[in-house]
Design an enzyme around this catalytic site. Sequence first.
Site, PDB file in Angstrom:
ATOM      1  N   ALA A   1      12.387 -50.848 -31.911  1.00 60.36           N
ATOM      2  CA  ALA A   1      12.020 -49.717 -32.759  1.00 60.36           C
ATOM      3  C   ALA A   1      12.405 -50.049 -34.203  1.00 60.36           C
ATOM      4  O   ALA A   1      13.161 -50.991 -34.455  1.00 60.36           O
ATOM      5  CB  ALA A   1      12.750 -48.461 -32.300  1.00 60.36           C
TER       6      ALA A   1
ATOM      7  N   GLN B   1      14.519 -48.862 -36.308  1.00 57.99           N
ATOM      8  CA  GLN B   1      15.968 -49.002 -36.531  1.00 57.99           C
ATOM      9  C   GLN B   1      16.633 -49.739 -35.361  1.00 57.99           C
ATOM     10  O   GLN B   1      17.710 -49.345 -34.884  1.00 57.99           O
ATOM     11  CB  GLN B   1      16.606 -47.629 -36.751  1.00 57.99           C
ATOM     12  CG  GLN B   1      16.365 -47.070 -38.145  1.00 57.99           C
ATOM     13  CD  GLN B   1      17.040 -47.900 -39.244  1.00 57.99           C
ATOM     14  OE1 GLN B   1      18.044 -48.573 -39.018  1.00 57.99           O
ATOM     15  NE2 GLN B   1      16.478 -47.854 -40.445  1.00 57.99           N
ATOM     16  N   SER B   2      16.009 -50.804 -34.910  1.00 57.08           N
ATOM     17  CA  SER B   2      16.535 -51.567 -33.764  1.00 57.08           C
ATOM     18  C   SER B   2      17.837 -52.296 -34.119  1.00 57.08           C
ATOM     19  O   SER B   2      17.871 -53.111 -35.046  1.00 57.08           O
ATOM     20  CB  SER B   2      15.490 -52.589 -33.328  1.00 57.08           C
ATOM     21  OG  SER B   2      16.055 -53.502 -32.408  1.00 57.08           O
ATOM     22  N   ASN B   3      18.881 -52.016 -33.349  1.00 60.43           N
ATOM     23  CA  ASN B   3      20.134 -52.760 -33.499  1.00 60.43           C
ATOM     24  C   ASN B   3      20.003 -54.152 -32.886  1.00 60.43           C
ATOM     25  O   ASN B   3      20.655 -55.103 -33.316  1.00 60.43           O
ATOM     26  CB  ASN B   3      21.272 -52.015 -32.796  1.00 60.43           C
ATOM     27  CG  ASN B   3      21.415 -50.603 -33.307  1.00 60.43           C
ATOM     28  OD1 ASN B   3      21.680 -50.399 -34.484  1.00 60.43           O
ATOM     29  ND2 ASN B   3      21.221 -49.620 -32.435  1.00 60.43           N
TER      30      ASN B   3
ATOM     31  N   ALA C   1      17.281 -55.993 -32.950  1.00 55.13           N
ATOM     32  CA  ALA C   1      16.597 -56.854 -33.918  1.00 55.13           C
ATOM     33  C   ALA C   1      17.594 -57.370 -34.952  1.00 55.13           C
ATOM     34  O   ALA C   1      17.602 -58.565 -35.286  1.00 55.13           O
ATOM     35  CB  ALA C   1      15.466 -56.077 -34.598  1.00 55.13           C
TER      36      ALA C   1
END
Length: 337
Positions: free
Chosen positions: A73, A75-77, A79
């Site tokens: 998503a 705000q992917s942590n 990524a």
Amino acid sequence: MDLSLFPRIQLGHFPTPLEPMANLTALLGGPRLWVKRDDCTGLSTGGNKTRKLEYLMAEAIAARADVVITQGATQSNHARQTAAAAAKLGMKCHILLEDRTGSTDPDYTDNGNVLLDRLHGATVDRRSGGSNMQQEMEQLAEQLKADGARPYVIPGGGSTPVGALGYVSAAMELASQAAARGLRMDYLVHATGSAGTQAGLVAGLHAINSDTKLLGIGVRAPQEKQEAMVYDLACRTAEHMRMGGGIPRELVSANCDYVGAGYGLPTAGMLEAVEILARTEGLLLDPVYSGKGMAGLIDLIRKGYFKANDNVVFLHTGGSVALFGYGDAFGLKSSQG
Ligand SMILES: *Cc1c(COP(=O)(O)O)cnc(C)c1O
């Protein structure tokens, strides 16, 4: 279970601390609450994906990859931690971000994790909500291969049997920490999304015959689907480890009553949980995962789910960087201009 057979590369600071939450315990009138600090894994502000990446990136190195591709998503942590791991290992990183929330707030679309993705040197591309993200990654991998690169594709959340080994290892780490301080760990509670964390914990706790009850709090899928995903991955992880006997289905339990309107969309319970933890324990949760996980835990405590002398450990999976994309939801956004 001997995990030393599996290639692993050091990216984080382990073991992460196991700490009492005395103020929260007092505020809620018990049970005895603890926190396992996987928000402190040390890689680019930390989080649960670091443990998975220690195994996944070892596989990428073995495959002689020079670029990693992953997705998540906006705000992917996952990524962000992947971008940091790639930077540290001298690999390029391509990130595909799926717009799952529809938010056009520039803090959401470009601050927080997205800012750090770019700071780590990753290439960031966007896809609309509902895209087939795995297929999008595979297409990108084909293009990169045609250009002579050696891409390694990491599925969303790093939730594969290889990534889940990170949480098999975490289960063992936590069990030995609890044992060392004479703590009987009755429950372990955490936010569950792409399922790798819970699947690894299920397999790891089962491998060591732990009787700690594990409860995932869902952040996206309905219960039946979430439990099926976790069970499937736990079984595949056990197979990957050549663990005999399989995984009993009843070890997988997810409560998905705290998702609210959808993935990444704020709930009143999440806002309350984030504020309570910030103000009683000085701990930063996140709006998408650990905030909803803690909202579930607080609600279950209020409903009398636990006994007063139970020891309940909350696995803090990280993600506080995403708070910078959600100032609006907390009514704490600075006015523009
Ligand atoms: C990814 C993530 C989770 C969920 O872990 P899964 O292994 O995807 O189920 C929980 N908390 C945070 C902060 C995360 O980034």
